[in-house]
Structure formats: C-alpha cells, structure tokens
Design a protein around this motif. Structure first.
Motif, PDB file in Angstrom:
ATOM      1  N   SER A  47       0.903  -1.338  -0.209  1.00  0.00           N
ATOM      2  CA  SER A  47      -0.087   0.036   0.010  1.00  0.00           C
ATOM      3  C   SER A  47       0.858   1.218  -0.029  1.00  0.00           C
ATOM      4  O   SER A  47       1.872   1.139   0.535  1.00  0.00           O
ATOM      5  CB  SER A  47      -0.855   0.116   1.034  1.00  0.00           C
ATOM      6  OG  SER A  47      -1.842  -1.005   1.328  1.00  0.00           O
ATOM      7  N   PRO A  48       0.268   2.303  -0.477  1.00  0.00           N
ATOM      8  CA  PRO A  48       1.225   3.556  -0.490  1.00  0.00           C
ATOM      9  C   PRO A  48       1.184   4.070   0.999  1.00  0.00           C
ATOM     10  O   PRO A  48       0.230   3.554   2.082  1.00  0.00           O
ATOM     11  CB  PRO A  48       0.312   4.862  -1.194  1.00  0.00           C
ATOM     12  CG  PRO A  48      -1.224   4.017  -1.293  1.00  0.00           C
ATOM     13  CD  PRO A  48      -0.999   2.402  -1.361  1.00  0.00           C
ATOM     14  N   TRP A  49       2.119   4.822   1.484  1.00  0.00           N
ATOM     15  CA  TRP A  49       2.211   5.414   2.869  1.00  0.00           C
ATOM     16  C   TRP A  49       0.966   6.007   3.506  1.00  0.00           C
ATOM     17  O   TRP A  49       0.480   6.036   4.377  1.00  0.00           O
ATOM     18  CB  TRP A  49       3.546   6.291   2.803  1.00  0.00           C
ATOM     19  CG  TRP A  49       4.734   5.595   2.844  1.00  0.00           C
ATOM     20  CD1 TRP A  49       5.495   5.438   1.725  1.00  0.00           C
ATOM     21  CD2 TRP A  49       5.388   4.937   3.858  1.00  0.00           C
ATOM     22  NE1 TRP A  49       6.654   4.791   2.125  1.00  0.00           N
ATOM     23  CE2 TRP A  49       6.640   4.187   3.294  1.00  0.00           C
ATOM     24  CE3 TRP A  49       5.026   4.640   5.186  1.00  0.00           C
ATOM     25  CZ2 TRP A  49       7.384   3.489   4.035  1.00  0.00           C
ATOM     26  CZ3 TRP A  49       5.803   3.832   5.905  1.00  0.00           C
ATOM     27  CH2 TRP A  49       6.968   3.321   5.322  1.00  0.00           C
ATOM     28  N   ARG A  50       0.185   6.721   2.382  1.00  0.00           N
ATOM     29  CA  ARG A  50      -1.047   7.517   2.947  1.00  0.00           C
ATOM     30  C   ARG A  50      -1.922   6.333   3.566  1.00  0.00           C
ATOM     31  O   ARG A  50      -3.132   7.023   4.279  1.00  0.00           O
ATOM     32  CB  ARG A  50      -1.632   8.374   1.777  1.00  0.00           C
ATOM     33  CG  ARG A  50      -0.549   9.324   1.489  1.00  0.00           C
ATOM     34  CD  ARG A  50      -1.464  10.398   0.509  1.00  0.00           C
ATOM     35  NE  ARG A  50      -0.493  11.395   0.049  1.00  0.00           N
ATOM     36  CZ  ARG A  50      -0.721  12.731   0.461  1.00  0.00           C
ATOM     37  NH1 ARG A  50      -1.463  12.980   1.402  1.00  0.00           N
ATOM     38  NH2 ARG A  50       0.139  13.668   0.213  1.00  0.00           N
ATOM     39  N   ASP A  51      -1.872   5.346   3.006  1.00  0.00           N
ATOM     40  CA  ASP A  51      -2.973   4.378   3.489  1.00  0.00           C
ATOM     41  C   ASP A  51      -2.659   3.475   4.654  1.00  0.00           C
ATOM     42  O   ASP A  51      -3.310   2.617   5.078  1.00  0.00           O
ATOM     43  CB  ASP A  51      -3.171   3.203   2.389  1.00  0.00           C
ATOM     44  CG  ASP A  51      -3.998   3.784   1.278  1.00  0.00           C
ATOM     45  OD1 ASP A  51      -4.463   4.962   1.345  1.00  0.00           O
ATOM     46  OD2 ASP A  51      -4.011   3.020   0.375  1.00  0.00           O
ATOM     47  N   LEU A  52      -1.562   4.106   5.455  1.00  0.00           N
ATOM     48  CA  LEU A  52      -1.156   3.412   6.559  1.00  0.00           C
ATOM     49  C   LEU A  52      -2.195   3.719   7.729  1.00  0.00           C
ATOM     50  O   LEU A  52      -2.611   4.747   7.956  1.00  0.00           O
ATOM     51  CB  LEU A  52       0.013   3.957   7.207  1.00  0.00           C
ATOM     52  CG  LEU A  52       0.896   3.269   8.293  1.00  0.00           C
ATOM     53  CD1 LEU A  52       1.836   1.992   7.808  1.00  0.00           C
ATOM     54  CD2 LEU A  52       2.089   4.195   8.757  1.00  0.00           C
ATOM     55  N   PRO A  53      -2.511   2.566   8.336  1.00  0.00           N
ATOM     56  CA  PRO A  53      -3.787   2.515   9.490  1.00  0.00           C
ATOM     57  C   PRO A  53      -3.180   3.630  10.524  1.00  0.00           C
ATOM     58  O   PRO A  53      -2.064   3.624  10.988  1.00  0.00           O
ATOM     59  CB  PRO A  53      -3.922   1.275   9.999  1.00  0.00           C
ATOM     60  CG  PRO A  53      -3.362   0.330   8.995  1.00  0.00           C
ATOM     61  CD  PRO A  53      -2.156   0.971   8.249  1.00  0.00           C
ATOM     62  N   THR A  54      -4.147   4.273  10.932  1.00  0.00           N
ATOM     63  CA  THR A  54      -3.751   5.286  12.148  1.00  0.00           C
ATOM     64  C   THR A  54      -3.368   4.784  13.338  1.00  0.00           C
ATOM     65  O   THR A  54      -2.550   5.531  13.998  1.00  0.00           O
ATOM     66  CB  THR A  54      -5.175   6.135  12.378  1.00  0.00           C
ATOM     67  OG1 THR A  54      -6.064   5.275  13.071  1.00  0.00           O
ATOM     68  CG2 THR A  54      -5.697   7.025  11.224  1.00  0.00           C
ATOM     69  N   TYR A  55      -3.506   3.455  13.795  1.00  0.00           N
ATOM     70  CA  TYR A  55      -2.902   2.985  14.996  1.00  0.00           C
ATOM     71  C   TYR A  55      -1.370   2.751  14.902  1.00  0.00           C
ATOM     72  O   TYR A  55      -0.589   2.742  16.032  1.00  0.00           O
ATOM     73  CB  TYR A  55      -3.633   1.794  15.319  1.00  0.00           C
ATOM     74  CG  TYR A  55      -3.552   0.633  14.305  1.00  0.00           C
ATOM     75  CD1 TYR A  55      -4.636   0.217  13.782  1.00  0.00           C
ATOM     76  CD2 TYR A  55      -2.271  -0.228  14.063  1.00  0.00           C
ATOM     77  CE1 TYR A  55      -4.785  -0.814  12.739  1.00  0.00           C
ATOM     78  CE2 TYR A  55      -2.533  -1.125  13.190  1.00  0.00           C
ATOM     79  CZ  TYR A  55      -3.453  -1.598  12.628  1.00  0.00           C
ATOM     80  OH  TYR A  55      -3.462  -2.366  11.708  1.00  0.00           O
ATOM     81  N   PHE A  56      -0.843   3.020  13.768  1.00  0.00           N
ATOM     82  CA  PHE A  56       0.668   3.149  13.592  1.00  0.00           C
ATOM     83  C   PHE A  56       1.071   4.660  13.716  1.00  0.00           C
ATOM     84  O   PHE A  56       2.257   4.715  13.800  1.00  0.00           O
ATOM     85  CB  PHE A  56       1.131   2.587  12.227  1.00  0.00           C
ATOM     86  CG  PHE A  56       1.049   1.230  12.103  1.00  0.00           C
ATOM     87  CD1 PHE A  56       1.509   0.475  12.956  1.00  0.00           C
ATOM     88  CD2 PHE A  56       0.324   0.561  11.101  1.00  0.00           C
ATOM     89  CE1 PHE A  56       1.628  -1.320  12.733  1.00  0.00           C
ATOM     90  CE2 PHE A  56      -0.058  -0.764  10.829  1.00  0.00           C
ATOM     91  CZ  PHE A  56       0.865  -1.596  11.799  1.00  0.00           C
ATOM     92  N   GLY A  57       0.392   5.388  13.814  1.00  0.00           N
ATOM     93  CA  GLY A  57       0.745   6.791  13.735  1.00  0.00           C
ATOM     94  C   GLY A  57       0.518   7.654  12.399  1.00  0.00           C
ATOM     95  O   GLY A  57      -0.107   6.894  11.761  1.00  0.00           O
ATOM     96  N   ARG A  58       0.944   9.002  12.380  1.00  0.00           N
ATOM     97  CA  ARG A  58       0.551   9.611  11.279  1.00  0.00           C
ATOM     98  C   ARG A  58       1.514   8.995  10.273  1.00  0.00           C
ATOM     99  O   ARG A  58       2.843   9.039  10.381  1.00  0.00           O
ATOM    100  CB  ARG A  58       1.002  11.061  11.696  1.00  0.00           C
ATOM    101  CG  ARG A  58      -0.071  11.692  12.310  1.00  0.00           C
ATOM    102  CD  ARG A  58       0.209  13.272  12.613  1.00  0.00           C
ATOM    103  NE  ARG A  58       1.191  13.727  12.002  1.00  0.00           N
ATOM    104  CZ  ARG A  58       2.064  14.574  12.853  1.00  0.00           C
ATOM    105  NH1 ARG A  58       1.997  14.855  14.014  1.00  0.00           N
ATOM    106  NH2 ARG A  58       3.148  15.083  12.236  1.00  0.00           N
ATOM    107  N   TRP A  59       1.054   8.807   8.960  1.00  0.00           N
ATOM    108  CA  TRP A  59       1.867   8.191   7.898  1.00  0.00           C
ATOM    109  C   TRP A  59       3.094   8.966   7.527  1.00  0.00           C
ATOM    110  O   TRP A  59       3.978   8.702   7.325  1.00  0.00           O
ATOM    111  CB  TRP A  59       0.879   7.867   6.717  1.00  0.00           C
ATOM    112  CG  TRP A  59       0.483   9.197   5.821  1.00  0.00           C
ATOM    113  CD1 TRP A  59      -0.557  10.021   6.072  1.00  0.00           C
ATOM    114  CD2 TRP A  59       1.446   9.944   5.142  1.00  0.00           C
ATOM    115  NE1 TRP A  59      -0.370  11.089   5.220  1.00  0.00           N
ATOM    116  CE2 TRP A  59       0.627  11.137   4.443  1.00  0.00           C
ATOM    117  CE3 TRP A  59       2.476   9.493   4.281  1.00  0.00           C
ATOM    118  CZ2 TRP A  59       1.119  11.934   3.411  1.00  0.00           C
ATOM    119  CZ3 TRP A  59       3.365  10.299   3.227  1.00  0.00           C
ATOM    120  CH2 TRP A  59       2.470  11.620   2.865  1.00  0.00           C
TER     121      TRP A  59
END
Length: 100
Positions: A47-59
């Motif tokens: 996935s692109p970085w912008r799709d990183l789930p929020t529980y990992f923090g701000r992408w």
C-alpha cells in the motif's frame, strides 16, 4: 494493536540496533517496535504510505522516520540481525513471472 508480526525473540535481536533509544542523543522514538511493524505492514500490503492505518501513527511521520533509518543503514543491520534463522514460510514462486 494487539498482534505483532515480529516475535519477541526477533524483537529482542533488533531492539538494540534501533535508533531513538532513551540512551541515544537527540530525539527518541515513541515506540520502535510499532514503527517496525508499520514498515512491515507497508512491505506486506504494498500500500502507499498514505493508507497506513492510524494505529501506527501519522503516515508522514512514519515515512519520514523510515527515510532517516534507510539513510543511516539501520534496516540493513536489522535484516542481518534476524536473518540467521531464515523463515521460509512465506517464500513462493509466482508462476506468472517464470518463463519456461
């Protein structure tokens, strides 16, 4: 997040090699293990970085930290630390790319 991809044994090998420990000079990371899990999530999903789930923090913060660690060669050291016991569970060959 209640489930990690990394085992505790793998993390024990990697933890001393991470940047941003309390004993390091400068800023320290909030949670190195969660950061590594975020990078592994990106690698697994593609996935692109912008799709990183929020529980990992701000992408963008995770990406910025990833970029810093890449420049410092941290991921190479981490890979070498855990590669002594290669786990071939996920190794596979995609028949669509193999030319006969």
């Amino acid at each position: 997040m209640d489930r990690f991809v990394l085992t505790d044994a793998q993390w024990a090998k990697m933890e001393p090699l991470c940047l941003g420990k309390k004993t390091d000079r400068g800023r320290s990371g909030q949670d190195n293990r969660l950061f590594i899990e975020a990078v592994l999530w990106i690698a697994r999903t593609g996935s692109p970085w912008r799709d990183l789930p929020t529980y990992f923090g701000r992408w963008n913060s995770v990406y910025s930290r990833y970029s810093d660690w890449m420049k410092a060669g941290v991921f190479k050291r981490l890979f070498e630390a855990v590669s002594d016991e290669a786990d071939m569970e996920y190794a596979m060959i995609d028949g669509t790319v193999v030319r006969v």
